[in-house]
Design a protein around this motif. Sequence first.
Motif, short mmCIF file in Angstrom:
data_model
loop_
_atom_site.label_atom_id
_atom_site.label_comp_id
_atom_site.label_asym_id
_atom_site.label_seq_id
_atom_site.Cartn_x
_atom_site.Cartn_y
_atom_site.Cartn_z
N LEU A 182 -16.42 -10.43 2.06
CA LEU A 182 -16.84 -9.04 2.20
C LEU A 182 -15.81 -8.15 1.50
N PRO A 183 -16.16 -6.87 1.22
CA PRO A 183 -15.21 -6.00 0.51
C PRO A 183 -13.88 -5.87 1.25
N GLY A 184 -12.81 -6.04 0.52
CA GLY A 184 -11.47 -5.89 1.07
C GLY A 184 -10.83 -4.59 0.66
N ASN A 185 -9.54 -4.45 0.95
CA ASN A 185 -8.86 -3.20 0.64
C ASN A 185 -8.86 -2.90 -0.85
N GLY A 186 -8.76 -3.93 -1.66
CA GLY A 186 -8.75 -3.70 -3.10
C GLY A 186 -9.99 -3.01 -3.62
N ALA A 187 -11.14 -3.29 -2.98
CA ALA A 187 -12.37 -2.62 -3.40
C ALA A 187 -12.30 -1.13 -3.11
N MET A 188 -11.70 -0.76 -1.97
CA MET A 188 -11.55 0.65 -1.61
C MET A 188 -10.47 1.33 -2.45
N VAL A 189 -9.39 0.60 -2.72
CA VAL A 189 -8.33 1.14 -3.57
C VAL A 189 -8.89 1.45 -4.96
N ALA A 190 -9.80 0.60 -5.44
CA ALA A 190 -10.39 0.82 -6.76
C ALA A 190 -11.18 2.12 -6.82
N VAL A 191 -11.77 2.53 -5.69
CA VAL A 191 -12.50 3.80 -5.65
C VAL A 191 -11.54 4.97 -5.90
N VAL A 192 -10.42 4.98 -5.19
CA VAL A 192 -9.45 6.06 -5.35
C VAL A 192 -8.84 6.03 -6.74
N ARG A 193 -8.50 4.87 -7.23
CA ARG A 193 -7.94 4.75 -8.57
C ARG A 193 -8.93 5.20 -9.63
N GLY A 194 -10.19 4.80 -9.45
CA GLY A 194 -11.20 5.15 -10.44
C GLY A 194 -11.46 6.64 -10.52
N VAL A 195 -11.40 7.32 -9.38
CA VAL A 195 -11.67 8.76 -9.38
C VAL A 195 -10.46 9.56 -9.85
N THR A 196 -9.27 9.13 -9.45
CA THR A 196 -8.06 9.91 -9.78
C THR A 196 -7.44 9.53 -11.12
N GLY A 197 -7.70 8.29 -11.56
CA GLY A 197 -7.05 7.81 -12.78
C GLY A 197 -5.60 7.42 -12.58
N GLN A 198 -5.13 7.37 -11.32
CA GLN A 198 -3.73 7.04 -11.02
C GLN A 198 -3.62 5.60 -10.52
N GLU A 199 -2.70 4.84 -11.10
CA GLU A 199 -2.46 3.48 -10.64
C GLU A 199 -1.65 3.49 -9.35
N PRO A 200 -2.09 2.78 -8.33
CA PRO A 200 -1.33 2.76 -7.07
C PRO A 200 -0.14 1.82 -7.15
N LEU A 201 0.83 2.07 -6.29
CA LEU A 201 1.92 1.13 -6.06
C LEU A 201 1.45 0.16 -4.98
N VAL A 202 1.36 -1.12 -5.31
CA VAL A 202 0.87 -2.14 -4.37
C VAL A 202 2.07 -2.85 -3.77
N THR A 203 2.16 -2.88 -2.43
CA THR A 203 3.36 -3.38 -1.77
C THR A 203 3.16 -4.71 -1.03
N GLY A 204 1.92 -5.13 -0.82
CA GLY A 204 1.69 -6.38 -0.09
C GLY A 204 1.80 -7.60 -0.99
N LYS A 205 1.41 -8.75 -0.48
CA LYS A 205 1.40 -9.96 -1.30
C LYS A 205 0.53 -9.72 -2.54
N PRO A 206 0.96 -10.19 -3.72
CA PRO A 206 2.00 -11.21 -3.98
C PRO A 206 3.43 -10.70 -4.11
N ASP A 207 3.67 -9.42 -3.89
CA ASP A 207 5.06 -8.96 -3.88
C ASP A 207 5.84 -9.83 -2.88
N PRO A 208 7.00 -10.35 -3.27
CA PRO A 208 7.70 -11.31 -2.40
C PRO A 208 8.36 -10.70 -1.18
N ALA A 209 8.31 -9.36 -1.04
CA ALA A 209 9.03 -8.73 0.07
C ALA A 209 8.56 -9.21 1.43
N MET A 210 7.25 -9.41 1.61
CA MET A 210 6.74 -9.81 2.92
C MET A 210 7.21 -11.22 3.29
#
Length: 371
Positions: A182-210
């Motif tokens: 089912l749609p995950g967070n990335g699908a919703m993030v794509a909506v905001v990115r697509g409308v604003t034209g701004q690339e988000p800072l993604v902090t979850g996996k695969p970033d090794p911090a977690m």
Amino acid sequence: MTDVPTAAPPTLAEGCAEPPATRYDVALLDLDGVVYVGPDAVPGVPAALATAREAGMRLGFVTNNAARTPDEVAGHLSRLGVPADPADVITSSQAAASVVAGLLGAGSRVLPVGGPGVAAALRAAGLTVVAAAEDRPDAIVQGYGPDVGWPQLAEAVVAVRTGARHVATNADATIPSPRGPLPGNGAMVAVVRGVTGQEPLVTGKPDPAMHAECVRRTGARRPLVVGDRLDTDIEGARRAGAASLLVLSGVTDPATLLAAAPMHRPDLLSADAAGLLTGHPPVVAADGAWRCGRWSASVAEGGGVLSLAPAGPDPRVDQVADDGLDGLRALCLAHWSSHPDEGVPARVVGADAAAADLLTGWGLLTTATRR
């Protein structure tokens, strides 16, 4: 014919003669698709994790799902028969909150977009939670929530357009469910990115911090990441310098695994997290093919097609009982060795009816043909 490959073999070739629960001291477990799917446990996994604990393995839980607080996640796990403390749980909301606090400072104004776990993590990190774009947030933090809809997405778009930093807890396009992905967070993030034209800072996996935070909390010296996603769990393990076990109880299927890019290729493979309790066979190169258990995979027809065939006994690869995935392991090594630097979809044929039946059972029906 010479043995293959010419390049160094992927690490799946090495296997693990002993159960991973006895080789690795801590399992860093993803949740959705690994421990549970929707509200229910993956069958047999709570008992398997209990046995792993009895063998001395400790468990940490590292989830990109930002909807719930660590207390809620720990409560859910405990109800499923996997006792957990909130301190055992690392969520992507916590990771995002830590990043925002570090970038913008404690007390910064942040608009949460997602489930209650997002706002709770922001408050715990000393940030000021606001309710609307008109509150002039310094950032928005966007995480998964089953009730996220147009009103929240609209507030996020307005906030980003007026200068708020867009931070996403993860970019997972899908989440597993009993009804399929089912749609995950990335699908919703794509909506905001697509409308604003701004690339988000993604902090979850695969970033090794977690994973690094879970290692710090557990004191792990030999961690093993257990996950169902190639682009978050497996890549995250590689970026953190940890070994990885891919389970097929979530979103990754055999066709996706075969097409994996180098950073997405796991060290171990099993049907589910019960793979912590059994040995994993090696995959060896011999006579132009890759052998695992009683199966052999080779590149045929000018390099464009893989062929799977039964193979006779071989003491080098028959030391671990077949878990039904030996043929898939052999196919992975044959294909990845032909494409050491990129992920390429595979075409597969079965050399006989038994091989074709096995391929069909793995969901490779469209390419599994009897030669």
